[in-house]
Write a protein that holds these residues in place. Structure first.
Motif, short mmCIF file in Angstrom:
data_model
loop_
_atom_site.label_atom_id
_atom_site.label_comp_id
_atom_site.label_asym_id
_atom_site.label_seq_id
_atom_site.Cartn_x
_atom_site.Cartn_y
_atom_site.Cartn_z
N VAL A 2 -27.16 -88.20 -28.14
CA VAL A 2 -28.38 -87.94 -28.88
C VAL A 2 -29.08 -86.73 -28.29
O VAL A 2 -29.23 -86.61 -27.07
N GLN A 3 -29.51 -85.85 -29.15
CA GLN A 3 -30.29 -84.70 -28.72
C GLN A 3 -31.55 -84.62 -29.55
O GLN A 3 -31.59 -85.08 -30.69
N LEU A 4 -32.58 -84.02 -28.98
CA LEU A 4 -33.81 -83.79 -29.71
C LEU A 4 -33.79 -82.38 -30.28
O LEU A 4 -33.22 -81.46 -29.68
N VAL A 5 -34.40 -82.24 -31.45
CA VAL A 5 -34.43 -80.95 -32.13
C VAL A 5 -35.88 -80.61 -32.44
O VAL A 5 -36.56 -81.35 -33.18
N GLU A 6 -36.36 -79.51 -31.86
CA GLU A 6 -37.70 -79.01 -32.16
C GLU A 6 -37.61 -77.93 -33.22
O GLU A 6 -36.65 -77.17 -33.27
N SER A 7 -38.64 -77.85 -34.04
CA SER A 7 -38.70 -76.80 -35.06
C SER A 7 -40.16 -76.49 -35.36
O SER A 7 -41.06 -77.24 -34.96
N GLY A 8 -40.38 -75.39 -36.06
CA GLY A 8 -41.71 -75.04 -36.49
C GLY A 8 -42.37 -73.91 -35.72
O GLY A 8 -43.49 -73.50 -36.04
N GLY A 9 -41.71 -73.42 -34.69
CA GLY A 9 -42.29 -72.32 -33.93
C GLY A 9 -42.26 -71.02 -34.72
O GLY A 9 -41.70 -70.93 -35.81
N GLY A 10 -42.90 -70.01 -34.14
CA GLY A 10 -42.92 -68.71 -34.80
C GLY A 10 -43.96 -67.80 -34.19
O GLY A 10 -44.51 -68.09 -33.13
N LEU A 11 -44.21 -66.70 -34.88
CA LEU A 11 -45.20 -65.72 -34.46
C LEU A 11 -46.47 -65.93 -35.28
O LEU A 11 -46.40 -65.99 -36.52
N VAL A 12 -47.59 -66.04 -34.61
CA VAL A 12 -48.85 -66.28 -35.31
C VAL A 12 -49.95 -65.48 -34.62
O VAL A 12 -49.86 -65.22 -33.41
N GLY A 118 -35.92 -76.54 -27.42
CA GLY A 118 -37.15 -75.77 -27.43
C GLY A 118 -37.32 -74.91 -28.68
O GLY A 118 -36.34 -74.54 -29.33
N THR A 119 -38.57 -74.62 -28.99
CA THR A 119 -38.89 -73.72 -30.10
C THR A 119 -39.94 -72.72 -29.60
O THR A 119 -40.90 -73.10 -28.92
N GLN A 120 -39.74 -71.45 -29.91
CA GLN A 120 -40.60 -70.39 -29.39
C GLN A 120 -41.88 -70.29 -30.20
O GLN A 120 -41.84 -70.22 -31.44
N VAL A 121 -43.00 -70.27 -29.51
CA VAL A 121 -44.31 -70.03 -30.12
C VAL A 121 -44.88 -68.76 -29.49
O VAL A 121 -44.98 -68.67 -28.26
N THR A 122 -45.19 -67.78 -30.32
CA THR A 122 -45.77 -66.54 -29.85
C THR A 122 -47.08 -66.30 -30.57
O THR A 122 -47.12 -66.25 -31.81
N VAL A 123 -48.15 -66.17 -29.79
CA VAL A 123 -49.47 -65.93 -30.35
C VAL A 123 -49.88 -64.51 -29.95
O VAL A 123 -50.13 -64.22 -28.78
N SER A 124 -49.91 -63.64 -30.93
CA SER A 124 -50.17 -62.23 -30.65
C SER A 124 -50.67 -61.54 -31.91
O SER A 124 -50.28 -61.88 -33.02
N SER A 125 -51.53 -60.56 -31.70
CA SER A 125 -52.02 -59.76 -32.82
C SER A 125 -51.17 -58.50 -32.97
O SER A 125 -51.40 -57.70 -33.88
#
Length: 125
Positions: A2-12, A118-125
């Motif tokens: 069993v593995q966990l799957v993250e999703s929904g990250g992105g650039l915002v 893991g899922t990458q979250v980037t917060v940048s203007s």
């Protein structure tokens, strides 16, 4: 396995929102307690939020009032709603969960504790 799957990250942009999801690959009965962690570049992984099997939630101080962890047991999923995002929220977000493979496992408190990729979250203007 069993593995966990993250999703929904992105650039915002700062002030924006994202909703992360954590599900499991393969057939499982369900989740017990679930945690979200994150790791910023060059820093150690830190705990962000947790939800118990009964729905009780806790958060690191830096995200209180901005992030909300929730679960949908029917969908076997846990979510992290992230609002008012800041550049310092940037990082790879991971879920870590107590995974029950069968009903018998849940009754007898036998669980796996896998991590997702893991899922990458980037917060940048």
């Amino acid at each position: 396995q069993v593995q966990l799957v993250e999703s929904g990250g992105g650039l915002v942009q700062p002030g924006g929102s994202l909703r992360l999801s954590c599900t499991a690959s393969g057939n499982i009965f369900g989740f017990g307690a679930v945690n979200w962690h994150r790791q910023a570049p060059g820093k150690e992984r830190e705990w962000v939020a947790a939800i118990t099997s009964g729905g009780r939630t806790t958060y690191v101080d830096s995200v209180k009032g901005r992030f909300t962890i929730s679960r949908d047991n029917a969908k076997k999923a846990v979510y992290l709603q992230m609002n008012s995002l800041k550049p310092e929220d940037t990082g790879v977000y991971y879920c870590n969960a107590e995974v029950y493979r069968t009903y018998a496992d849940s009754v007898n408190s036998r669980f796996l504790r896998p991590w997702g990729q893991g899922t990458q979250v980037t917060v940048s203007s």
